[in-house]
Design a protein around this motif. Structure first.
Motif, PDB file in Angstrom:
ATOM      1  N   GLU A   1     -12.820  26.494  32.085  1.00  0.00           N
ATOM      2  CA  GLU A   1     -12.044  25.328  32.508  1.00  0.00           C
ATOM      3  C   GLU A   1     -12.570  24.790  33.838  1.00  0.00           C
ATOM      4  O   GLU A   1     -12.819  25.563  34.768  1.00  0.00           O
ATOM      5  CB  GLU A   1     -10.579  25.700  32.655  1.00  0.00           C
ATOM      6  CG  GLU A   1      -9.896  25.939  31.334  1.00  0.00           C
ATOM      7  CD  GLU A   1      -8.405  26.152  31.510  1.00  0.00           C
ATOM      8  OE1 GLU A   1      -7.801  25.513  32.395  1.00  0.00           O
ATOM      9  OE2 GLU A   1      -7.861  26.980  30.770  1.00  0.00           O
ATOM     10  N   ALA A   2     -12.726  23.478  33.905  1.00  0.00           N
ATOM     11  CA  ALA A   2     -13.153  22.836  35.157  1.00  0.00           C
ATOM     12  C   ALA A   2     -11.921  22.558  35.994  1.00  0.00           C
ATOM     13  O   ALA A   2     -10.879  22.119  35.488  1.00  0.00           O
ATOM     14  CB  ALA A   2     -13.886  21.553  34.853  1.00  0.00           C
ATOM     15  N   HIS A   3     -12.016  22.806  37.267  1.00  0.00           N
ATOM     16  CA  HIS A   3     -10.863  22.572  38.167  1.00  0.00           C
ATOM     17  C   HIS A   3     -11.040  21.305  38.921  1.00  0.00           C
ATOM     18  O   HIS A   3     -11.971  20.837  39.333  1.00  0.00           O
ATOM     19  CB  HIS A   3     -10.707  23.734  39.146  1.00  0.00           C
ATOM     20  CG  HIS A   3     -10.318  24.984  38.442  1.00  0.00           C
ATOM     21  ND1 HIS A   3      -9.021  25.264  38.098  1.00  0.00           N
ATOM     22  CD2 HIS A   3     -11.041  26.038  37.997  1.00  0.00           C
ATOM     23  CE1 HIS A   3      -8.967  26.444  37.507  1.00  0.00           C
ATOM     24  NE2 HIS A   3     -10.194  26.929  37.428  1.00  0.00           N
TER      25      HIS A   3
END
Length: 72
Positions: A70-72
């Protein structure tokens, strides 16, 4: 209900079942290399080798699946 037995097929048929798209399926040589490296399960009956396409698909998914981060 009777227990379900695995469908045992030869290498070429297994490749066709696991990889239905002809243009993206691996060659027999690659499949046999995966077999030699122990990446896929094999059933030996005498001198012949058979494969259960469901077991092969599951083994390849475990070994080669890349889970996204997951990209934050």
């Amino acid at each position: 209900m009777a227990p379900q037995h695995p469908q045992l097929v030869g290498a070429e048929d297994c490749i066709k079942i696991v990889f239905p798209c002809e243009t993206s399926r691996p060659g027999l040589r690659t499949f046999r290399d995966w077999q030699a490296k122990g990446f896929i399960p094999v059933h030996k009956i005498g001198r012949r080798t058979y494969f259960d396409p469901e077991q092969v698909r599951a083994a390849l998914e475990r070994r080669f699946r890349i889970n996204p981060i997951e990209a934050h």
